[in-house]
Enzyme design. Structure first.
Site: not given
Ligand code: FNR
Length: 397
Positions: A309, A155, A305-306, A274, A128, A164, A107, A78-80, A250, A130
């Site tokens: 690649r 999550t 995950d994380s 994350h 997912q 960030r 997400s 899931p990515t926002g 998650k 939140y």
């Protein structure tokens, strides 16, 4: 540049295609980004110990997960705000997942409604959650169940947003503001800007902004865009009671937390930091996986995950006990370069690398891979300092 042949080359192209603040939002980690490096280093530290003279002429990476068979041990994480990366990015990613025969996790911060995604993308869709506010969360959970989602991913590693620093420096935040610098950045990336304008402009958090939850506190939470940091075990129990289908948690890094999730009725956990976007110095997921696996020995799906690649990273995670892994940035880089086709290509590349790794490892099936195929490398002595990393062999005094 010729067509990219690995995830890193997709990243290089994504950096060119996206305005800097959008690329940094996708690519960046928390604070000093040590976690980003630690996530990769954990995979790099582990080497393979291949078995020879095994018939690997036919190989199988299909995977049993939560009672289903998927084509490979992969999911799209899931990515926002995926529509900042590519128009209707959520649909493009979901379709790439469907084409590959793997699940897509939508997400809470998606840019299209969960009902529309279910209608337009098809395939194996997970949702997912939140928890920004309990009422909002309840209404999302009920909507997801009504729309046909059968796996919910709660999550739990975002009690508040990580620091960030690329985003802070770039002035990136929601709602997206067009400062003079951001406008120049957009002008320098006309293809991206044109696609954004043609597709309705700046995307919104379609699910939560349209939510029917009208309580004043819920609206306030939404405006603050902050999580409900009081969400704790009792709330997980409540969520378990409310959601009638499969539930995964998650953001787990500890064996005791994993065990407690399973004891409370979760169907599995996702070992995740994350993508190093939250607590910079959180442990690397591959490093904690064996302990979490031991705690989950009695059952429950174990995902990770994380930092994935390469296909070889996937095989290492499986060897240490994961059932499957999620791809976060890898498929986002593909999405940034060529939309659905780019994400599909990234998945194909990772699948091809998994297949190649299996053959070279002397394993015909992913189900046969285990820790005996790994050779852990000791940490390298720190150069010139006369010191050694703490767990390297030290001469006795
Ligand atoms: C994320 N991640 C994330 N996780 C989640 O549960 N809900 C979300 O909305 C988001 N949003 C999000 C946006 C972006 C741009 C990234 C890169 C990540 C975390 C994601 O699901 C996953 O845990 C990590 O991306 C995995 O790390 P890698 O594969 O990106 O290294």
């Amino acid at each position: 540049m010729r067509s990219p042949i690995n995830v890193d080359e997709f990243r290089t192209l994504a950096r060119r295609r996206l305005p800097r603040r959008i690329f940094d939002y996708v690519d960046g980690g928390a604070e000093d980004e040590r976690g980003l490096r630690r996530n990769r280093a954990a995979f790099e530290r582990v080497a393979f110990l291949p078995q020879r003279l095994v018939d690997v002429s036919k190989r199988d990476m299909s995977t049993h997960l939560l009672g289903q068979t998927i084509a490979a041990p992969l999911l799209i994480a899931p990515t926002g705000m995926n529509s900042l990366v590519w128009p209707n990015g959520d649909i493009a990613l979901a379709r790439a997942a469907r084409r590959a025969g793997i699940p897509f996790v939508m997400s809470t911060a998606a840019n299209i409604s969960l009902e529309r995604l279910a209608g337009e993308a098809g395939g194996e869709l997970w949702y997912q959650l939140y928890v920004l506010h309990r009422d909002l969360a309840d209404s999302l959970v009920d909507r997801a169940a009504r729309a046909g989602y059968r796996t919910l991913v709660a999550t739990v590693d975002v009690t508040l947003n990580g620091k960030r620093e690329r985003d802070l420096r770039n002035g990136f935040g929601l709602p997206l503001r067009f400062t003079p610098d951001a406008c120049l950045d957009a002008l320098a990336h006309p293809r991206w800007t044109y696609a954004l304008l043609r597709n309705g402009g700046v995307p919104t958090l379609a699910n939560i902004e349209s939510s029917s939850s009208a309580s004043i506190e819920a609206r306030a939470a939404l405006l603050r865009r902050q999580m409900d940091a009081s969400f704790a075990w009792d709330d997980l129990i409540r969520l378990r009671d409310r959601w009638p289908h499969r539930l995964l948690v998650k953001g787990i890094l500890r064996a005791d937390d994993a065990l407690r999730c399973l004891e409370l009725g979760a169907d599995g956990v996702i070992v995740s930091n994350h993508g190093a976007r939250q607590l910079d110095d959180a442990a690397a997921t591959l490093d904690v996986l064996p302990a979490v696996k031991a705690a989950c020995a009695a059952g429950g799906a174990l995902l990770l995950d994380s930092g994935i690649r390469r296909g070889s990273d996937v095989v290492k995670a499986i060897a240490l006990g994961a059932d499957a892994v999620l791809l976060g940035r890898a498929t986002l880089y593909g999405l940034a370069v060529a939309g659905e086709a780019g994400a599909s290509r990234v998945i194909e590349i990772v699948k091809d690398e998994i297949d190649r790794t299996l053959a070279l490892l002397g394993c015909a099936s992913l189900a046969n891979v285990d820790a005996r195929h790994l050779y852990p490398i000791e940490p390298i002595p720190l150069r010139g300092s006369g010191q050694r990393a703490s767990n390297a062999a030290a001469p006795s005094a």
